[in-house]
Design a protein around this motif. Structure first.
Motif, PDB file in Angstrom:
ATOM      1  N   UNK A  56       0.882  -1.203   0.111  1.00  0.00           N
ATOM      2  CA  UNK A  56      -0.155  -0.022   0.123  1.00  0.00           C
ATOM      3  C   UNK A  56       0.771   1.305   0.074  1.00  0.00           C
ATOM      4  N   UNK A  57       0.692   2.190  -1.092  1.00  0.00           N
ATOM      5  CA  UNK A  57       1.526   3.162  -1.287  1.00  0.00           C
ATOM      6  C   UNK A  57       3.146   2.895  -0.971  1.00  0.00           C
ATOM      7  N   UNK A  58       3.397   1.815  -1.453  1.00  0.00           N
ATOM      8  CA  UNK A  58       4.988   1.411  -1.151  1.00  0.00           C
ATOM      9  C   UNK A  58       5.744   1.754  -2.227  1.00  0.00           C
ATOM     10  N   UNK A  59       5.342   1.142  -3.531  1.00  0.00           N
ATOM     11  CA  UNK A  59       6.509   1.300  -4.805  1.00  0.00           C
ATOM     12  C   UNK A  59       6.556   2.805  -5.024  1.00  0.00           C
ATOM     13  N   UNK A  60       5.571   3.717  -4.943  1.00  0.00           N
ATOM     14  CA  UNK A  60       5.810   5.263  -5.108  1.00  0.00           C
ATOM     15  C   UNK A  60       6.924   5.744  -4.269  1.00  0.00           C
ATOM     16  N   UNK A  61       7.319   5.183  -3.251  1.00  0.00           N
ATOM     17  CA  UNK A  61       8.411   5.513  -2.318  1.00  0.00           C
ATOM     18  C   UNK A  61       9.771   4.962  -2.516  1.00  0.00           C
TER      19      UNK A  61
END
Length: 248
Positions: free
Chosen positions: A134-139
């Motif tokens: 959850x909103x991991x790869x964007x970081x």
């Protein structure tokens, strides 16, 4: 299990990005109690998740082994328990020690919380029915590390299971610490997967400006007129099994 990739500086860079984000943002913005827009987004996400998994043929989460990568303080794992998952079958991986400590404090003791770099996590191949990001790869801005992380997560998934990816689809020009994850990037990270995906989440800057009474109607009506106001995507990325999967 395949060899562990060589050490990378990306985990430290991710930790620094989260530290900058935490220092700059108001925690109340993401509180389900204080923020009507955060609550609306969470409820919409859970309904969509449930629909995806029911269509996949999962009529109960009982007995399913699930791991969340980047579990934060444990909110998503708590949601899984409320949906019927067994705490003893859940695991959270969290890079930041303070967030891992919060998750350990807030979740049932049976839930495993593993701090540190997810690439080093001792998870057996094929042992998980679902791995959540959850909103991991964007970081994760380093392409090689992002790819290696996706490959490791894919190894953990049992045939017929999948990776659940929820992330925003476009970058924020005012925030160089994040990078959008469009559907084509999900497809690149998990080649050969069967992907069911849908756009979700009314653009947070817009949602935060709406009166609470208008949030649900706006989330239902505005995207039909202007699809770009839905800024996130929920994707269920399925590992093919030896027998045909039901369509989702």
């Amino acid at each position: 299990m395949s060899p562990v990739p060589p050490p990378s500086s990306e985990p430290q860079a991710v930790a620094a990005r989260y530290a900058r984000r935490d220092a700059a943002q108001d925690a109340q913005r993401y509180s389900l109690y204080a923020s009507a827009s955060a609550l609306q987004a969470q409820q919409e996400r859970l309904r969509a998740l449930r629909r995806l998994w029911l269509a996949h043929g999962w009529h109960s989460l009982a007995g399913l082994a699930m791991t969340e990568v980047g579990c934060g303080s444990g909110g998503n794992l708590h949601d899984l328990i409320r949906l019927g998952a067994d705490p003893a079958q859940l695991q959270g991986l969290e890079l930041l020690p303070e967030r891992a400590a919060q998750a350990r404090e807030r979740l049932p003791a049976a839930v495993r919380i593993t701090p540190g770099d997810a690439l080093q996590a001792p998870i057996a191949p094929g042992s998980q029915q679902a791995v959540l990001a959850f909103t991991l790869f964007s970081s994760v801005l380093d392409t090689a590390f992002r790819t290696a992380l996706a490959q490791r997560m894919w190894q953990w998934v049992a045939p017929g299971g999948g990776v659940l990816v929820y992330d925003f689809t476009v970058g924020n020009p005012r925030n160089p610490d994040v990078q959008g994850v469009p559907l084509r990037e999900v497809q690149r990270l998990f080649p050969g997967a069967q992907i069911a995906s849908r756009r979700l989440t009314l653009a947070p800057p817009l949602a935060r400006r709406l009166p609470p009474a208008l949030l649900a109607p706006a989330a239902a009506v505005l995207p039909a007129v202007l699809p770009v106001v839905r800024t996130h995507r929920l994707s269920w990325v399925v590992k093919p099994s030896s027998s045909p999967l039901s369509s989702s």
